[in-house]
Write a protein that holds these residues in place. Structure first.
Motif, PDB file in Angstrom:
ATOM      1  N   VAL A   1      14.428 -10.959  45.946  1.00  0.00           N
ATOM      2  CA  VAL A   1      12.997 -10.908  46.262  1.00  0.00           C
ATOM      3  C   VAL A   1      12.186 -10.858  44.974  1.00  0.00           C
ATOM      4  O   VAL A   1      11.178 -11.561  44.825  1.00  0.00           O
ATOM      5  CB  VAL A   1      12.695  -9.687  47.161  1.00  0.00           C
ATOM      6  N   ARG A   2      12.624 -10.040  44.029  1.00  0.00           N
ATOM      7  CA  ARG A   2      11.957  -9.946  42.720  1.00  0.00           C
ATOM      8  C   ARG A   2      11.967 -11.295  42.008  1.00  0.00           C
ATOM      9  O   ARG A   2      10.963 -11.714  41.409  1.00  0.00           O
ATOM     10  CB  ARG A   2      12.656  -8.882  41.888  1.00  0.00           C
ATOM     11  N   GLY A   3      13.072 -11.997  42.103  1.00  0.00           N
ATOM     12  CA  GLY A   3      13.171 -13.297  41.458  1.00  0.00           C
ATOM     13  C   GLY A   3      12.234 -14.321  42.075  1.00  0.00           C
ATOM     14  O   GLY A   3      11.588 -15.103  41.360  1.00  0.00           O
ATOM     15  N   ALA A   4      12.142 -14.324  43.401  1.00  0.00           N
ATOM     16  CA  ALA A   4      11.251 -15.264  44.072  1.00  0.00           C
ATOM     17  C   ALA A   4       9.792 -14.977  43.718  1.00  0.00           C
ATOM     18  O   ALA A   4       8.990 -15.898  43.473  1.00  0.00           O
ATOM     19  CB  ALA A   4      11.452 -15.196  45.580  1.00  0.00           C
ATOM     20  N   GLU A   5       9.438 -13.703  43.651  1.00  0.00           N
ATOM     21  CA  GLU A   5       8.073 -13.340  43.287  1.00  0.00           C
ATOM     22  C   GLU A   5       7.751 -13.759  41.853  1.00  0.00           C
ATOM     23  O   GLU A   5       6.636 -14.207  41.544  1.00  0.00           O
ATOM     24  CB  GLU A   5       7.873 -11.828  43.456  1.00  0.00           C
ATOM     25  N   ALA A   6       8.713 -13.619  40.964  1.00  0.00           N
ATOM     26  CA  ALA A   6       8.493 -13.999  39.570  1.00  0.00           C
ATOM     27  C   ALA A   6       8.238 -15.486  39.423  1.00  0.00           C
ATOM     28  O   ALA A   6       7.575 -15.932  38.475  1.00  0.00           O
ATOM     29  CB  ALA A   6       9.712 -13.602  38.725  1.00  0.00           C
ATOM     30  N   LEU A   7       8.773 -16.277  40.368  1.00  0.00           N
ATOM     31  CA  LEU A   7       8.569 -17.733  40.335  1.00  0.00           C
ATOM     32  C   LEU A   7       7.368 -18.161  41.158  1.00  0.00           C
ATOM     33  O   LEU A   7       7.153 -19.359  41.370  1.00  0.00           O
ATOM     34  CB  LEU A   7       9.830 -18.441  40.837  1.00  0.00           C
ATOM     35  N   GLY A   8       6.606 -17.206  41.656  1.00  0.00           N
ATOM     36  CA  GLY A   8       5.407 -17.519  42.416  1.00  0.00           C
ATOM     37  C   GLY A   8       5.623 -17.643  43.902  1.00  0.00           C
ATOM     38  O   GLY A   8       4.753 -18.121  44.630  1.00  0.00           O
TER      39      GLY A   8
END
Length: 479
Positions: free
Chosen positions: A471-478
């Motif tokens: 989830v953190r990774g997806a948020e970091a990519l917008g």
């Protein structure tokens, strides 16, 4: 002449002394090496699951190999910095890439005991104790999957050699002159093609059997392929069914495939390198119903029994067929007499010289007991369902099909842009962060992330950590 030669020999003997440390030196280095291993295990919980490969050059050995040897502390320090640290930490509880195992510590001690005695485990007359242990381990593995007492098996370096061993046995039993057809799905592991090539069957007629919506072999498509070949005068030889694919963990419908193989005279080989040994726990045994009907099975205890890499197994339901495929001997090593410990592993395997690898399986089973392994397997199956269920509740995520075993193939669905490109970038983001290690795959051209839960160290908090990471990774990519 003789005295001069004796003097030369004694001088050479003096130079060999570093090869045989005395009791005090052995104990001193043994304590240092054990401290090194214990320190490594102590940091596993908190350590990164993936570190930059460039750390392999944190120190430079110049020259790589010295004439006089090095200080023990310096050597172990190099191992810690340049071998243990860089790359994947497959021992991490957050290593969920590929198919992890984790390497139970008792196996490391088993390897030490095996290497210390250096027993030659190929022939019963050379090391009856080692051979008895290997035969006990392969018989236990056979019992786990439901094979009869007539079954035989051999421990291998992994699933690739296990599959090769089984395919050679199938060749000798059902296709000695060639011409028989092979049936696989597109999800069969690529080591199957490699094994067919090595076994001289790389050009055998090969049928790619269609799969259903859950990536499992279609019974209707298999029956159609078998019938078409029979009518065309092509003899069905080998059906390779998956007992847990690496992409999704799917299990082909083994009972129905076995029935078709009996009807058409084909050899059924079950590639259970990943999933076959889940038969140890109740839930897994139900999922793998029918594996006991396969003519041969490939297993990987270094996956589903959490052992170090280099521990596979090939089992054949009719054990005499395995022995007929591999038995050989030479005058210089004929048996010294009859043995009651069972067949020699060298007569059941391509290997003559072989590592006493059974100790790394036998010792953990003795020390921890079977119940602990059974519970760990059931826990991993439940953790995979938990991961899938949690991801299903978070907006924007496609959790993929419910897992058969412990692999979840999932993806994020961005509101705009290319879905596959986003998920490939997401995988890179997660791997570079290094907290959780996952891998990716393509299923029918669609990119998916893979969460493979199988380390004995992975528990509920680590799966929660993995959810947070994606989830953190997806948020970091917008996303």
């Amino acid at each position: 002449m003789i005295e001069q030669l004796r003097a030369e020999i004694e001088a050479l003997r003096a130079q060999t002394r570093p090869l045989e440390p005395d009791a005090g030196q052995r104990r001193a280095f043994g304590e240092q090496a054990l401290d090194h291993a214990l320190a490594y295990w102590d940091q596993v919980e908190a350590a990164s699951s993936n570190r930059p490969w460039s750390e392999v050059f944190a120190q430079r050995l110049d020259p790589e190999f010295t004439e006089e040897g090095r200080d023990a502390a310096a050597v172990l320090d190099y191992v810690r910095e340049c071998v243990d640290a860089p790359g994947f930490a497959t021992t991490s509880p957050r290593f969920m890439a590929y198919i992890p195992g984790g390497a139970v510590p008792y196996s490391a001690f088993g390897d030490l005991l095996a290497a210390a005695s250096n027993k030659y485990s190929g022939f019963a007359s050379a090391s009856p104790g080692a051979v008895r242990i290997e035969n006990a381990c392969t018989q236990w593995l056979a019992e786990v999957i439901g094979y009869p007492k007539e079954a035989a098996g051999t421990l291998t370096s992994g699933g690739s050699i296990a599959n090769l061993t089984a395919i050679v046995a199938a060749r000798e039993a059902r296709d000695p002159d060639g011409g028989g057809a092979v049936y696989v799905t597109r999800f069969a592991h690529y080591c199957i093609d490699k094994a067919l090539h090595i076994a001289g069957r790389g050009r055998a007629p090969k049928r790619i059997v269609a799969t259903d919506d859950h990536c499992r072999m279609s019974i209707e498509a298999l029956e159609q392929a078998l019938e078409q070949d029979r009518r065309a005068g092509v003899r069905p030889w080998l059906v390779v069914a998956s007992s847990g694919t690496v992409d999704t963990g799917a299990i082909d419908p083994l009972p129905q495939i076995a029935e078709l193989c009996r009807r058409y005279g084909a050899w059924l080989h079950a590639d259970g390198a990943y999933g076959g040994l889940f038969a140890l726990c109740d839930e897994g045994r139900a999922l793998l119903r029918g594996i006991e009907q396969a003519d041969s099975v490939a297993l990987d205890p270094h996956k589903t029994l959490f052992l170090p890499y280099g521990t596979g197994a090939a089992l054949v339901r009719d054990g005499k067929l395995l022995q007929q495929a591999f038995s050989a001997s030479g005058e210089y090593i004929r048996p010294l007499g009859e043995s009651e410990v069972g067949p020699s592993p060298a007569d059941l395997s391509p290997e003559l010289t072989r590592h006493f690898r059974a100790m790394r399986l036998w010792l953990p089973l003795q020390m921890a007991g079977v119940a602990a392994f059974r519970a760990a397997q059931a826990e991993k199956l439940a953790l995979a369902r938990y991961f899938h269920a949690r991801l299903s509740e978070i907006d924007g995520w496609d959790p993929g099909p419910a897992p058969d075993l412990s692999v979840v193939a999932f993806r994020y669905l961005p509101k705009s842009g290319d879905v596959d490109q986003f998920n490939e970038r997401l995988m890179q983001q997660i791997q570079q962060e290094g907290r959780v290690m996952m891998s990716g795959t393509k299923i029918d051209g669609s990119y998916r992330l893979r969460c493979a839960i199988l380390s004995f160290r992975t528990h509920l908090e680590h799966v929660d950590d993995s959810i947070d990471a994606v989830v953190r990774g997806a948020e970091a990519l917008g996303g």
